[in-house]
Design a protein around this motif. Sequence first.
Motif, PDB file in Angstrom:
ATOM      1  N   ALA A 208       0.834  -1.208   0.000  1.00 22.26           N
ATOM      2  CA  ALA A 208       0.000   0.000   0.000  1.00 22.26           C
ATOM      3  C   ALA A 208       0.864   1.253   0.000  1.00 22.26           C
ATOM      4  CB  ALA A 208      -0.920  -0.015   1.218  1.00 22.26           C
ATOM      5  N   TYR A 209       1.946   1.221   0.718  1.00 19.59           N
ATOM      6  CA  TYR A 209       2.828   2.388   0.785  1.00 19.59           C
ATOM      7  C   TYR A 209       3.444   2.689  -0.584  1.00 19.59           C
ATOM      8  CZ  TYR A 209       6.662   5.405   2.285  1.00 19.59           C
ATOM      9  OH  TYR A 209       7.537   6.450   2.427  1.00 19.59           O
ATOM     10  N   GLN A 210       3.814   1.653  -1.342  1.00 15.94           N
ATOM     11  CA  GLN A 210       4.426   1.868  -2.646  1.00 15.94           C
ATOM     12  C   GLN A 210       3.389   2.184  -3.720  1.00 15.94           C
ATOM     13  OE1 GLN A 210       7.660   2.089  -3.100  1.00 15.94           O
ATOM     14  NE2 GLN A 210       8.105   1.576  -0.953  1.00 15.94           N
ATOM     15  N   LEU A 211       2.260   1.497  -3.697  1.00 18.23           N
ATOM     16  CA  LEU A 211       1.246   1.704  -4.732  1.00 18.23           C
ATOM     17  C   LEU A 211       0.509   3.028  -4.564  1.00 18.23           C
ATOM     18  CD1 LEU A 211      -0.252  -1.914  -4.877  1.00 18.23           C
ATOM     19  CD2 LEU A 211       1.215  -0.820  -6.574  1.00 18.23           C
ATOM     20  N   ARG A 212       0.602   3.632  -3.407  1.00 16.10           N
ATOM     21  CA  ARG A 212      -0.081   4.907  -3.179  1.00 16.10           C
ATOM     22  C   ARG A 212       0.434   5.985  -4.119  1.00 16.10           C
ATOM     23  NH1 ARG A 212       0.345   6.540   2.831  1.00 16.10           N
ATOM     24  NH2 ARG A 212      -0.835   4.583   2.950  1.00 16.10           N
ATOM     25  N   TYR A 213       1.732   5.923  -4.488  1.00 15.29           N
ATOM     26  CA  TYR A 213       2.307   6.932  -5.372  1.00 15.29           C
ATOM     27  C   TYR A 213       1.721   6.852  -6.776  1.00 15.29           C
ATOM     28  CZ  TYR A 213       5.798   7.580  -1.729  1.00 15.29           C
ATOM     29  OH  TYR A 213       6.425   7.840  -0.536  1.00 15.29           O
ATOM     30  N   PHE A 214       1.176   5.711  -7.154  1.00 15.24           N
ATOM     31  CA  PHE A 214       0.613   5.532  -8.498  1.00 15.24           C
ATOM     32  C   PHE A 214      -0.908   5.574  -8.490  1.00 15.24           C
ATOM     33  CE2 PHE A 214       4.574   3.175  -8.083  1.00 15.24           C
ATOM     34  CZ  PHE A 214       5.339   3.730  -9.098  1.00 15.24           C
ATOM     35  N   GLY A 215      -1.485   5.836  -7.340  1.00 13.56           N
ATOM     36  CA  GLY A 215      -2.942   5.852  -7.240  1.00 13.56           C
ATOM     37  C   GLY A 215      -3.568   4.493  -7.475  1.00 13.56           C
ATOM     38  N   ALA A 216      -2.845   3.449  -7.153  1.00 15.87           N
ATOM     39  CA  ALA A 216      -3.329   2.079  -7.404  1.00 15.87           C
ATOM     40  C   ALA A 216      -3.434   1.324  -6.096  1.00 15.87           C
ATOM     41  CB  ALA A 216      -2.405   1.364  -8.373  1.00 15.87           C
ATOM     42  N   ASP A 217      -4.011   1.970  -5.085  1.00 15.80           N
ATOM     43  CA  ASP A 217      -4.101   1.324  -3.775  1.00 15.80           C
ATOM     44  C   ASP A 217      -4.883   0.027  -3.821  1.00 15.80           C
ATOM     45  OD1 ASP A 217      -3.070   3.832  -3.369  1.00 15.80           O
ATOM     46  OD2 ASP A 217      -4.095   4.145  -1.463  1.00 15.80           O
ATOM     47  N   ILE A 218      -5.891  -0.047  -4.678  1.00 14.63           N
ATOM     48  CA  ILE A 218      -6.749  -1.228  -4.703  1.00 14.63           C
ATOM     49  C   ILE A 218      -5.998  -2.483  -5.131  1.00 14.63           C
ATOM     50  CG2 ILE A 218      -7.490  -0.909  -7.091  1.00 14.63           C
ATOM     51  CD1 ILE A 218      -9.599  -2.158  -4.089  1.00 14.63           C
ATOM     52  N   PHE A 219      -4.888  -2.300  -5.866  1.00 16.57           N
ATOM     53  CA  PHE A 219      -4.130  -3.466  -6.336  1.00 16.57           C
ATOM     54  C   PHE A 219      -3.315  -4.136  -5.231  1.00 16.57           C
ATOM     55  CE2 PHE A 219      -4.816  -1.239 -10.380  1.00 16.57           C
ATOM     56  CZ  PHE A 219      -5.345  -2.294 -11.116  1.00 16.57           C
ATOM     57  N   VAL A 220      -3.315  -3.531  -4.045  1.00 19.26           N
ATOM     58  CA  VAL A 220      -2.682  -4.216  -2.922  1.00 19.26           C
ATOM     59  C   VAL A 220      -3.407  -5.522  -2.622  1.00 19.26           C
ATOM     60  CG1 VAL A 220      -4.057  -3.127  -1.091  1.00 19.26           C
ATOM     61  CG2 VAL A 220      -1.726  -3.848  -0.625  1.00 19.26           C
ATOM     62  N   VAL A 221      -4.689  -5.601  -2.962  1.00 16.46           N
ATOM     63  CA  VAL A 221      -5.446  -6.844  -2.776  1.00 16.46           C
ATOM     64  C   VAL A 221      -4.886  -7.932  -3.686  1.00 16.46           C
ATOM     65  CG1 VAL A 221      -7.715  -7.898  -2.856  1.00 16.46           C
ATOM     66  CG2 VAL A 221      -7.483  -5.499  -2.161  1.00 16.46           C
ATOM     67  N   ASP A 222      -4.638  -7.592  -4.946  1.00 14.57           N
ATOM     68  CA  ASP A 222      -4.049  -8.563  -5.870  1.00 14.57           C
ATOM     69  C   ASP A 222      -2.675  -9.018  -5.384  1.00 14.57           C
ATOM     70  OD1 ASP A 222      -5.885  -6.599  -7.198  1.00 14.57           O
ATOM     71  OD2 ASP A 222      -5.677  -8.013  -8.872  1.00 14.57           O
ATOM     72  N   LEU A 223      -1.883  -8.053  -4.893  1.00 13.79           N
ATOM     73  CA  LEU A 223      -0.543  -8.374  -4.418  1.00 13.79           C
ATOM     74  C   LEU A 223      -0.595  -9.359  -3.262  1.00 13.79           C
ATOM     75  CD1 LEU A 223       2.538  -7.830  -4.361  1.00 13.79           C
ATOM     76  CD2 LEU A 223       2.052  -5.917  -2.821  1.00 13.79           C
ATOM     77  N   VAL A 224      -1.410  -9.045  -2.275  1.00  7.65           N
ATOM     78  CA  VAL A 224      -1.489  -9.908  -1.087  1.00  7.65           C
ATOM     79  C   VAL A 224      -2.079 -11.260  -1.444  1.00  7.65           C
ATOM     80  CG1 VAL A 224      -2.555 -10.169   1.182  1.00  7.65           C
ATOM     81  CG2 VAL A 224      -1.622  -7.960   0.486  1.00  7.65           C
ATOM     82  N   GLY A 225      -3.150 -11.263  -2.227  1.00  7.09           N
ATOM     83  CA  GLY A 225      -3.828 -12.517  -2.545  1.00  7.09           C
ATOM     84  C   GLY A 225      -2.935 -13.484  -3.311  1.00  7.09           C
ATOM     85  N   VAL A 226      -2.329 -13.012  -4.384  1.00  2.45           N
ATOM     86  CA  VAL A 226      -1.507 -13.888  -5.210  1.00  2.45           C
ATOM     87  C   VAL A 226      -0.239 -14.297  -4.478  1.00  2.45           C
ATOM     88  CG1 VAL A 226      -0.194 -14.034  -7.356  1.00  2.45           C
ATOM     89  CG2 VAL A 226      -2.435 -12.933  -7.347  1.00  2.45           C
ATOM     90  N   LEU A 227       0.428 -13.355  -3.820  1.00  2.00           N
ATOM     91  CA  LEU A 227       1.691 -13.659  -3.157  1.00  2.00           C
ATOM     92  C   LEU A 227       1.499 -14.629  -1.994  1.00  2.00           C
ATOM     93  CD1 LEU A 227       4.689 -12.992  -3.222  1.00  2.00           C
ATOM     94  CD2 LEU A 227       4.241 -11.095  -1.658  1.00  2.00           C
ATOM     95  N   VAL A 228       0.460 -14.428  -1.226  1.00  2.95           N
ATOM     96  CA  VAL A 228       0.234 -15.303  -0.069  1.00  2.95           C
ATOM     97  C   VAL A 228      -0.216 -16.683  -0.513  1.00  2.95           C
ATOM     98  CG1 VAL A 228      -1.314 -15.690   1.882  1.00  2.95           C
ATOM     99  CG2 VAL A 228      -0.202 -13.468   1.595  1.00  2.95           C
ATOM    100  N   LEU A 229      -1.178 -16.756  -1.415  1.00  3.54           N
ATOM    101  CA  LEU A 229      -1.742 -18.054  -1.774  1.00  3.54           C
ATOM    102  C   LEU A 229      -0.791 -18.896  -2.616  1.00  3.54           C
ATOM    103  CD1 LEU A 229      -5.424 -17.028  -2.571  1.00  3.54           C
ATOM    104  CD2 LEU A 229      -4.539 -18.100  -0.503  1.00  3.54           C
ATOM    105  N   ARG A 230       0.003 -18.277  -3.455  1.00  5.11           N
ATOM    106  CA  ARG A 230       0.900 -19.045  -4.317  1.00  5.11           C
ATOM    107  C   ARG A 230       2.258 -19.323  -3.680  1.00  5.11           C
ATOM    108  NH1 ARG A 230      -0.528 -19.384  -9.917  1.00  5.11           N
ATOM    109  NH2 ARG A 230       1.645 -19.966 -10.303  1.00  5.11           N
TER     110      ARG A 230
END
Length: 394
Positions: A208-230
């Motif tokens: 969230a801290y890094q994606l905030r600069y690009f206005g893509a906060d919602i993609f933190v869900v994709d990051l957490v979901g894919v990284l944790v589950l895979r």
Amino acid sequence: MLTIRKRDASDKAGADESQPQIAVAERDGVLACVFSGNWTTRRVGEVDAEMRKVEKRNGFKTLALDLSKIGRMDTAGAWLIQRLVNTNEARGVEIRLQGQSETAATLLNAVGEAVRRAGEAQAMPRPNIIIRALELIGMRVYEMRDDFLAGMNILGATIRGAQMKLGRGHAVNPAAIFNQLDRMGVGAVPVVLLMSTIVGAIVAQQGAYQLRYFGADIFVVDLVGVLVLRELGVLMTAIMIAGRSGSAITAEIGSMKMREEVDALKVIGLNPIGVLVFPRLVALVIGLPCLTILANFAALGGGIAAAWLYSGIPPAAFIERLRVAIDLSTIFAGLIKAPFMAMIIGTIASVEGLKVGGSAESLGLHVTQSVVKSIFVVIILDGLFAIFYASISF
């Protein structure tokens, strides 16, 4: 300490005659030395100074040593005489030995050979750093080969020892399996949930801290979901189980090996691999996938909390986005790895446990090696799975 004894009149000598003595005389370039008394460890210190004075003498061409009056002699006395011989041989002096018994000659030869080997080892130049590095790599390769063969033997003996029969009188004991499952699976739930929650929260917070600069906060869900589950869910669980349960398996089997309980199982006709390794291996294969599922839920829960606090994404929106970001292949990509990692952890832990010797130092060494090797091989296996998944677009 090896001691030789010459059966002659010197055995009946008094206390004064038992002291080691050396008589020295020089004539016509020949230095004659007559040894008497008992040349043993307790007494040779009395004549060491005199022997060193003889070693420093020069100007003669032949050294004649008479050992016929020696009563007893052990390795300490033989070393003292051999030191005199070696010193003069290095100067080119001719050595003549006489009066020694067959046993004394054997002892002197053995001590002389040991001294020569020690001298050769010290004189041998140390190889350069490249040779030492290559030697170390070669030794590690052979150790890896031996560990692989031992692991295959463990797996084969486990399957054969099980015999697919149930009951207390056979190798497969359901009670032992459930006992190990309780210790390795249920007992590990708190630490797995705690660590996974913290890791999931950290990933979400950093994302969230890094994606905030690009206005893509919602993609933190994709990051957490894919990284944790895979990746992270199963990998972190396997590493924690390797440190917690793998070390316990090595310590348990190793301590039984130290107390010769493994040999006792063989004596009464039981297969130690089937009795000791099989229940633990089955418990790990069942418990690790279950713990991975719990770890995935805990990591996602930590991610939901961190995303809500740092990015203002409510839990409902997080879950809704998560349904879009992942599918069944994402979930199964991580779960498929769990049984293989469990087999690796259990096999390496059992192999290291059976290597334990008879000392506490050996036990600690192999417990450490078990954890290090298990974590290393688990990470390598995770990378191989990642390459395989990429090649089949899974």
